[in-house]
Motif scaffolding. Structure first.
Motif, PDB file in Angstrom:
ATOM      1  N   LEU B  29       0.836  -1.203   0.000  1.00 43.12           N
ATOM      2  CA  LEU B  29       0.000   0.000   0.000  1.00 43.12           C
ATOM      3  C   LEU B  29       0.874   1.256   0.000  1.00 43.12           C
ATOM      4  O   LEU B  29       0.656   2.170  -0.786  1.00 43.12           O
ATOM      5  N   CYS B  33       0.492   3.302  -3.389  1.00 41.00           N
ATOM      6  CA  CYS B  33      -0.768   4.041  -3.230  1.00 41.00           C
ATOM      7  C   CYS B  33      -0.919   5.165  -4.257  1.00 41.00           C
ATOM      8  O   CYS B  33      -2.011   5.359  -4.789  1.00 41.00           O
ATOM      9  N   VAL B  37      -4.179   4.991  -6.614  1.00 43.03           N
ATOM     10  CA  VAL B  37      -5.225   5.990  -6.455  1.00 43.03           C
ATOM     11  C   VAL B  37      -5.491   6.697  -7.782  1.00 43.03           C
ATOM     12  O   VAL B  37      -6.587   7.187  -8.022  1.00 43.03           O
ATOM     13  N   TYR B 111      -3.821  14.208  -2.874  1.00 39.69           N
ATOM     14  CA  TYR B 111      -3.899  12.901  -2.236  1.00 39.69           C
ATOM     15  C   TYR B 111      -2.752  12.719  -1.241  1.00 39.69           C
ATOM     16  O   TYR B 111      -1.636  13.142  -1.499  1.00 39.69           O
ATOM     17  N   SER B 112      -3.038  12.110  -0.117  1.00 40.57           N
ATOM     18  CA  SER B 112      -1.960  11.703   0.781  1.00 40.57           C
ATOM     19  C   SER B 112      -2.307  10.346   1.360  1.00 40.57           C
ATOM     20  O   SER B 112      -3.484  10.013   1.507  1.00 40.57           O
ATOM     21  N   LEU B 113      -1.281   9.587   1.673  1.00 37.28           N
ATOM     22  CA  LEU B 113      -1.518   8.244   2.206  1.00 37.28           C
ATOM     23  C   LEU B 113      -2.305   8.326   3.511  1.00 37.28           C
ATOM     24  O   LEU B 113      -3.180   7.522   3.778  1.00 37.28           O
ATOM     25  N   LEU B 114      -2.012   9.336   4.320  1.00 39.10           N
ATOM     26  CA  LEU B 114      -2.659   9.430   5.628  1.00 39.10           C
ATOM     27  C   LEU B 114      -4.159   9.685   5.483  1.00 39.10           C
ATOM     28  O   LEU B 114      -4.982   8.966   6.040  1.00 39.10           O
ATOM     29  N   PHE B 115      -4.527  10.704   4.723  1.00 39.07           N
ATOM     30  CA  PHE B 115      -5.927  11.091   4.647  1.00 39.07           C
ATOM     31  C   PHE B 115      -6.645  10.539   3.420  1.00 39.07           C
ATOM     32  O   PHE B 115      -7.830  10.776   3.234  1.00 39.07           O
ATOM     33  N   GLY B 116      -5.907   9.839   2.554  1.00 34.86           N
ATOM     34  CA  GLY B 116      -6.529   9.319   1.343  1.00 34.86           C
ATOM     35  C   GLY B 116      -7.020  10.444   0.461  1.00 34.86           C
ATOM     36  O   GLY B 116      -6.379  11.489   0.360  1.00 34.86           O
ATOM     37  N   THR B 117      -8.181  10.250  -0.143  1.00 41.18           N
ATOM     38  CA  THR B 117      -8.723  11.268  -1.038  1.00 41.18           C
ATOM     39  C   THR B 117      -9.697  12.180  -0.300  1.00 41.18           C
ATOM     40  O   THR B 117     -10.504  12.853  -0.914  1.00 41.18           O
ATOM     41  N   TYR B 118      -9.589  12.193   1.033  1.00 41.79           N
ATOM     42  CA  TYR B 118     -10.554  12.953   1.834  1.00 41.79           C
ATOM     43  C   TYR B 118     -10.634  14.416   1.399  1.00 41.79           C
ATOM     44  O   TYR B 118     -11.729  14.947   1.184  1.00 41.79           O
TER      45      TYR B 118
END
Lengths: 419, 460
Positions: B29, B33, B37, B111-118
């Motif tokens: 992941l 990622c 994504v 995009y960030s791994l921590l927050f995803g596509t939030y």
């Protein structure tokens, strides 16, 4: 040493633990109910009923049966609660059905724990259960041949509008018969009878094209066989037999190869056999570590999102960290079983607990590693979490084997304290 | 019971394998990622195949090259700018795989791994990217190419910032031609020719051969060779010349671009030495912009080559294939005393709310040749600028350069025209490469294009 013993960690406060779990379940229940366009009352109602059932269970068995060990149930409650809200957020009408299945599972669990308490009765039931299991599978094979397939497998039978998965109930019988048979003085007759029993089951599952479940039985068989004989040679023989059998299956069953072609190539087959896996990976990445929030994902629209690919939905919407914590529950169950097996009252309990925990853990592994393309996809469910009545009941019943191996469970029966 | 405990080992192993599996899943992941994504099937990121919430891409002067307005990607107002910067910015559908919009897609969306596509789901603001490209210079280069297929690249050889990268054919991303896939005029339209074209280098390769001679022979500059209109190696076909030059030293041969002399030099040097020089000059190694956008590394193979093949390779007519940026980097190193900084097109990335996002900047310098070699070859190129190109390139530009005319077949108009070099000017430390397909000759077609672009840079 004696001094150290005194400073043992305090047992977990069961009521506090359930209180925390209740808070979690109320919050997630509301999140799930609010996920769609309208507020779904069914989800929150189902969740509240589950919470009531959890408290009723705890209070009754704490007060009247003086049990103090509830860790296993707490984990199962947690998993079932997550399953309930995830399934509910995808299909609100399914939430209530899932609740009924959880309650049925709890009933099955209570009955099984009592039954396992009576070792003599268990020994007597051994043969009838084995025969019943085989009959059940035979009916499955015959009926499915007559009625055709559902989703490419023959593993369902329909009785009065209810779809049953016989193989799920056979799992319980398998562990029951396995641990009861092998506990007996290990006469070769017993072992051969059990091997024949296992072969029949695995063979039947291959016939009805349920490869994932066949694998689960095979691994459970290995654990049972090794727990019994402690002989690595037995295991090697069994493994090589399985390898040959597997090769034959792969050679003649084009559909299996077809399913496996996407393995490690999901992006090439992203619109065919790699569809589910690729969407789960996209969902995992999109969710990141913290998730996009319940109802905001797209993995939920993928076929099988309430059972086979539910892990993808959880990763995407609840975050990868939560998903990992969730599946680590099965490691906790396995470690409990292993620790219990050291002190349990008889080999019957030890074997049953370790085999049962192994089955749950392996099934979870097949699901989550299959759907994320680390293993070939076999299409099994996550115990306690995925949708499905037969599976839910069987998971609870299997959990009973682990509960039974805990010395504290039947304290009220004999009242003897362990010296 | 101890026996039973021991026999639980299978389950212990299963537990350990399970945890290892989770570790592997996490590793997969973390490493993939950004890739996963941006898969086209991700509805968080795409609607109808177009990016939903990507940030703005600016040129070096903060002019908007592309931005998202109401869920749609809108390019610069000027059609010329849209066409000139298309290959470096990228198209809406990411067909141009070396475009910033494609390579930096995940970061553009915030995009960030921590927050995803939030962030993308909730605010529809991504990160903004500022390029080193100057859109005005790109416009000039695009106009100067006059519909030819080819490319213009200009880099600041002191900083490695690419200020101009134009590739043609191109198209207007706001009005995609309907015959883009069928019309020959759009052949190879999705590749950035500066980075990924496979061109025969022609006489620009004589820079490499000359460097090899300078590196290996102390008397390279004083030696003399004979051009009788053609040179016949011991075996194989003769290497022909466009003129009949008589006795020549290296500087004259370089400015006359005399084939027989360079063929003799290459054959005398031998394949091993030529190969070593080519390798140290970066031929065969992909160049990466910002360590992320990869070029075609080039094809150079003279292993066991017969004399005539070696000779032809030495004059740039063998099997060698180069992306123009490889020659640009060599010119940049010559200008900069033998070393070149890493090239980049992305200057910085900031979040939609203006915070800096540090990008791993690989900004080391690489030595391609010794400083004294760079000085010597620089003199040869400066001599060319003074005696050969004064009719097509403005004298005030102080150009040090080499033309190339790579023959594809018997027809002159099919030749690939090259012009590569730099301005010897501390105030304008720019190296350039111009490559034009069907360009007749480097002198006639490529050099005037470079002239226009360099003048635009100086007059800005």
């Amino acid at each position: 040493m004696a001094l150290k013993r005194k400073h043992r960690t305090k047992p977990v406060n069961n009521h506090l633990l359930l209180f925390v779990l209740t808070l979690f379940q109320i919050v997630t229940g509301f999140m799930s109910a609010r996920a769609g366009e309208e507020f779904e009352v069914t989800i929150i109602t189902s969740m509240l009923i589950l919470i009531v059932a959890e408290w009723a269970y705890l209070l009754i068995f704490y007060s009247f049966f003086r049990r103090r060990n509830f860790e296993l149930e707490m984990i199962a409650f947690f998993l079932c609660g997550v399953g309930l809200v995830v399934i509910g957020s995808i299909d609100p009408d399914a939430a209530f059905k899932q609740l009924i299945m959880v309650l049925a599972g709890m009933v099955a669990y209570i009955i099984m724990v009592f039954l396992l308490g009576n070792v003599d009765l268990c020994m007597k039931l051994r043969l009838p259960v084995a025969v019943l299991a085989l009959l059940f599978l035979a009916v499955n094979i015959v009926l499915s041949r007559l009625m055709g397939t559902i989703n490419g497998a023959y593993n369902w039978i329909e009785i009065g509008g209810f779809r049953l998965q016989p193989s799920e109930f056979v799992k319980i019988a398998f562990i029951f018969v396995g641990s009861a048979t092998l506990e007996k003085i290990q006469t070769s007759k017993n072992i051969f009878a059990f091997i024949a029993f296992s072969l029949t089951i695995v063979g039947s599952l291959v016939l009805i094209r349920d490869l994932g479940t066949a694998l689960i039985f095979f691994v459970t068989f290995l654990i049972l066989a090794f727990m019994n004989s402690g002989d690595i040679k037995t295991i090697i023989a069994a493994l090589s037999a399985a390898a040959m059998g597997g090769a034959i299956v792969l050679k003649y069953k084009g559909y299996v190869l077809n399913r496996f072609q996407a393995y490690r190539h999901v992006w090439e087959f992203r619109d065919t056999t790699g569809f589910q896996q690729s969407r789960v990976l996209i969902g995992m990445a999109s969710g990141g570590l913290l998730g996009v929030g319940v109802g905001n994902g797209y993995a939920r629209y993928v076929f099988g999102s309430t059972n086979d690919t539910i892990f993808g939905v959880i990763c995407e919407e609840w975050g990868f960290i939560f998903a990992i914590a969730l599946v680590l529950s099965f490691v906790f169950i396995a470690v409990s079983a292993l620790v219990n097996s050291i002190a349990s009252r008889s080999a019957f309990y030890s074997i049953g607990a370790v085999a049962g925990a192994g089955l749950l853990l392996f099934q979870c592994a097949l699901n989550i590693f299959g759907i994320t393309d680390l293993l070939p996809l076999t299409g099994v469910t996550i115990p306690f979490v995925s949708q499905g009545g037969s599976s839910m009941i069987s998971c609870w019943a299997i959990l009973a084997f682990i509960k039974a191996s805990d010395i504290r469970t039947y304290n009220y029966l004999g009242g003897k304290k362990k010296r | 019971m101890k026996m039973i405990t021991k026999r639980g080992i299978f389950l212990w192993i299963l537990c350990i394998l399970f945890v290892i599996g989770l570790g592997f899943m996490t590793f997969e992941l973390v490493t993939n990622c950004n890739d996963w994504v941006m898969k086209r099937n991700n509805h968080h990121v795409y609607t109808n195949g177009e990016l939903v919430g990507a940030g703005t891409i600016y040129d070096v002067n903060k002019e908007v090259l592309v931005e998202t307005v109401a869920g749609e990607r809108i390019y610069n107002d000027s059609e010329t700018t849209r066409k000139a910067t298309l290959h470096i910015v990228g198209d809406q559908k990411n067909f141009i795989s070396t475009g910033v919009q494609s390579v930096y897609a995940a970061r553009l969306t915030g995009y960030s791994l921590l927050f995803g596509t939030y962030a993308l789901d909730h605010d529809e603001v991504g990160n903004d990217i500022t390029l080193t490209i100057d859109k005005d210079i790109c416009d000039v280069a695009y106009e100067a190419l006059r519909g030819y297929k080819g490319t213009v690249g200009v880099v600041n050889y002191k900083t490695g910032d690419i200020i101009c990268s134009v590739s043609t054919p191109t198209y207007d991303p706001e009005d995609v031609p309907s015959d883009i896939l069928t019309n020959d005029a759009y052949e190879g339209v999705y590749i950035n020719r500066l980075l990924t074209a496979h061109y025969v280098p022609g006489s620009t390769f004589k820079i490499v051969t000359a460097i090899c001679a300078l590196e290996n022979w102390d008397d390279a500059l004083s030696r003399e060779w004979e051009c009788g209109g053609a040179y016949q190696p011991k075996k194989g076909v003769a290497i022909t010349c466009w003129g009949h030059h008589g006795k020549l030293n290296l500087m004259d041969a370089f400015s006359e671009s005399c084939n027989p002399v360079f063929a003799q030099i290459a054959i005398e040097l031998g394949s091993k030495k030529l190969e070593a020089t080519a390798k140290s000059l970066g031929i065969g190694t992909p160049i990466s912009l910002n360590g992320e956008i990869q070029s075609f590394g080039g094809k150079f193979d003279v292993n066991n080559a017969a004399d005539d093949k070696l000779g032809w390779t030495g004059v740039g007519q063998g099997d060698t294939r180069l992306a123009p940026i490889t020659m640009l980097r060599i010119a940049s190193a010559i200008a900069n005393g033998g070393t070149t900084p890493s090239f980049r097109v992305v200057k910085d990335i900031t979040s939609g709310f203006g915070q800096d996002i540090t990008i791993p900047q690989i900004s080391n310098t690489t030595a391609l040749m010794d400083e004294n070699i760079a000085t010597e070859i620089g003199k040869l190129m400066r001599n060319n600028g003074e005696v050969q190109y004064d009719d097509v390139v403005d004298k005030s530009l102080n150009v040090c350069a080499k033309t190339g005319t790579a023959q594809i077949d018997e027809i002159d108009d099919h030749n690939i025209a090259w012009f590569v070099g730099y301005m010897d000017d501390d105030e304008y430390p720019y190296a350039f490469v111009v490559t034009v397909e069907n360009g007749n000759s480097g002198h006639k077609t490529a050099a005037p294009i470079a002239n226009k672009v360099l003048k635009a840079i100086k007059n800005k």
